[in-house]
Scaffold this motif. Sequence first.
Motif, PDB file in Angstrom:
ATOM      1  N   SER A  58     -40.753  -3.023 -93.933  1.00 53.74           N
ATOM      2  CA  SER A  58     -41.901  -2.789 -93.899  1.00 53.74           C
ATOM      3  C   SER A  58     -42.610  -3.521 -93.883  1.00 53.74           C
ATOM      4  O   SER A  58     -42.201  -4.858 -95.322  1.00 53.74           O
ATOM      5  CB  SER A  58     -42.538  -1.657 -95.232  1.00 53.74           C
ATOM      6  OG  SER A  58     -43.674  -1.306 -95.237  1.00 53.74           O
ATOM      7  N   ALA A 127     -45.651  12.026 -90.114  1.00 58.97           N
ATOM      8  CA  ALA A 127     -44.315  10.933 -90.049  1.00 58.97           C
ATOM      9  C   ALA A 127     -45.480   9.718 -90.607  1.00 58.97           C
ATOM     10  O   ALA A 127     -44.887   8.567 -91.374  1.00 58.97           O
ATOM     11  CB  ALA A 127     -44.661  11.325 -88.750  1.00 58.97           C
ATOM     12  N   SER A 131     -44.230   7.882 -93.803  1.00 58.81           N
ATOM     13  CA  SER A 131     -43.856   5.846 -93.664  1.00 58.81           C
ATOM     14  C   SER A 131     -44.039   5.062 -94.803  1.00 58.81           C
ATOM     15  O   SER A 131     -43.733   3.870 -94.632  1.00 58.81           O
ATOM     16  CB  SER A 131     -44.134   5.513 -92.539  1.00 58.81           C
ATOM     17  OG  SER A 131     -45.022   6.048 -92.041  1.00 58.81           O
ATOM     18  N   LYS A 132     -45.182   5.524 -95.536  1.00 59.76           N
ATOM     19  CA  LYS A 132     -45.450   4.751 -96.627  1.00 59.76           C
ATOM     20  C   LYS A 132     -44.938   5.114 -98.226  1.00 59.76           C
ATOM     21  O   LYS A 132     -45.296   4.852 -98.654  1.00 59.76           O
ATOM     22  CB  LYS A 132     -47.241   5.236 -96.764  1.00 59.76           C
ATOM     23  CG  LYS A 132     -47.671   4.762 -95.620  1.00 59.76           C
ATOM     24  CD  LYS A 132     -48.962   5.062 -95.531  1.00 59.76           C
ATOM     25  CE  LYS A 132     -50.039   4.339 -94.423  1.00 59.76           C
ATOM     26  NZ  LYS A 132     -50.469   2.948 -94.515  1.00 59.76           N
ATOM     27  N   TRP A 188     -35.987   5.673 -97.627  1.00 61.72           N
ATOM     28  CA  TRP A 188     -37.670   5.041 -96.820  1.00 61.72           C
ATOM     29  C   TRP A 188     -37.106   5.897 -95.328  1.00 61.72           C
ATOM     30  O   TRP A 188     -36.343   6.307 -95.204  1.00 61.72           O
ATOM     31  CB  TRP A 188     -37.753   3.456 -97.090  1.00 61.72           C
ATOM     32  CG  TRP A 188     -36.961   2.662 -96.125  1.00 61.72           C
ATOM     33  CD1 TRP A 188     -37.410   1.841 -95.012  1.00 61.72           C
ATOM     34  CD2 TRP A 188     -35.561   2.334 -96.833  1.00 61.72           C
ATOM     35  NE1 TRP A 188     -36.180   1.338 -94.091  1.00 61.72           N
ATOM     36  CE2 TRP A 188     -35.672   1.176 -94.724  1.00 61.72           C
ATOM     37  CE3 TRP A 188     -35.097   2.582 -97.664  1.00 61.72           C
ATOM     38  CZ2 TRP A 188     -33.940   0.750 -95.040  1.00 61.72           C
ATOM     39  CZ3 TRP A 188     -33.381   1.806 -97.439  1.00 61.72           C
ATOM     40  CH2 TRP A 188     -33.358   0.848 -96.316  1.00 61.72           C
ATOM     41  N   PRO A 190     -38.657   4.751 -92.144  1.00 63.59           N
ATOM     42  CA  PRO A 190     -39.366   4.544 -90.923  1.00 63.59           C
ATOM     43  C   PRO A 190     -40.038   4.880 -89.791  1.00 63.59           C
ATOM     44  O   PRO A 190     -39.076   6.158 -89.452  1.00 63.59           O
ATOM     45  CB  PRO A 190     -38.195   3.897 -90.226  1.00 63.59           C
ATOM     46  CG  PRO A 190     -36.793   3.670 -91.828  1.00 63.59           C
ATOM     47  CD  PRO A 190     -36.938   4.854 -91.998  1.00 63.59           C
ATOM     48  N   LEU A 191     -41.118   4.956 -89.339  1.00 66.57           N
ATOM     49  CA  LEU A 191     -42.166   5.583 -88.196  1.00 66.57           C
ATOM     50  C   LEU A 191     -41.497   5.747 -87.596  1.00 66.57           C
ATOM     51  O   LEU A 191     -42.167   7.057 -86.269  1.00 66.57           O
ATOM     52  CB  LEU A 191     -43.843   4.718 -88.497  1.00 66.57           C
ATOM     53  CG  LEU A 191     -44.544   5.193 -87.827  1.00 66.57           C
ATOM     54  CD1 LEU A 191     -44.889   6.671 -88.313  1.00 66.57           C
ATOM     55  CD2 LEU A 191     -45.464   4.769 -87.766  1.00 66.57           C
ATOM     56  N   LEU A 194     -39.158   8.444 -87.937  1.00 66.24           N
ATOM     57  CA  LEU A 194     -39.450   9.897 -87.988  1.00 66.24           C
ATOM     58  C   LEU A 194     -40.852  10.125 -86.412  1.00 66.24           C
ATOM     59  O   LEU A 194     -40.082  11.135 -86.479  1.00 66.24           O
ATOM     60  CB  LEU A 194     -41.132   9.483 -87.884  1.00 66.24           C
ATOM     61  CG  LEU A 194     -40.573   9.650 -90.168  1.00 66.24           C
ATOM     62  CD1 LEU A 194     -41.825   8.943 -91.281  1.00 66.24           C
ATOM     63  CD2 LEU A 194     -39.214  10.690 -90.699  1.00 66.24           C
TER      64      LEU A 194
END
Length: 234
Positions: A58, A127, A131-132, A188, A190-191, A194
């Motif tokens: 990230s 998303a 993603s955060k 986690w 990941p964008l 997603l």
Amino acid sequence: MAAAGAWRAAGRRRRRREAAEEEEGAVLRRVREARDDLLSSGFWAASAGAVRAPLSASAELPARCVCYGLGRFGGCPAARHQLAFLLLLLEELGEGKHGIEGSATLFYMVHCGKALYNNLLWRNWSAGALSKMVIIGNSFKGIEERLLSRIFERDYSYIAKVLKGTEEVALPTHPRYLDTFNDTSVHWFPLQKLKELSPEVWDFVEEPTYHECDDLEIIRKDQADEHHPAAVES
């Protein structure tokens, strides 16, 4: 007589305060011992790879931490080790060096109920928000494996829907902490993964209710209103 009574009352208050301070000091000492134990046993060093995986993937380090489900660490060794792990994790993140407004968030949820993870995903169902997030808690893959597909998709639909957009790394097993960190993973979202999910995944955002769930591990709002008005998980 009044003066003597006031003196005795003051003495009792002083003794209670001293006892509370002594107990607080003992709890802090036990937490430090748990921290040292995680370091000397090698468990923290072995877990560092799993912890650092989402950080290296990230561009934005988590600047906030939210902790759910931590037990009474004053009297529970497992809860103390979980707290000590969290403190080491916060040291790793160096959180004090970052602002918090709109920043990525770490959720520390070791051994929480399945519905709590599902609720958290629902509350952040986009998303951009997912993603955060980094979630340290019960393995999503393990939840899927232990439940029948129809029950998993019915009762914990947000976990089910996000699986293909999730990266998961398990914490290592260690004979000393089998009951403390068993089935625990770092998750986690990941964008890019997603964004590859079907658009229909994001269309259904109804709040989970769990009316048909037989093994619910949290108290629903309607149950709390009837029986436990002060004990609500949502």
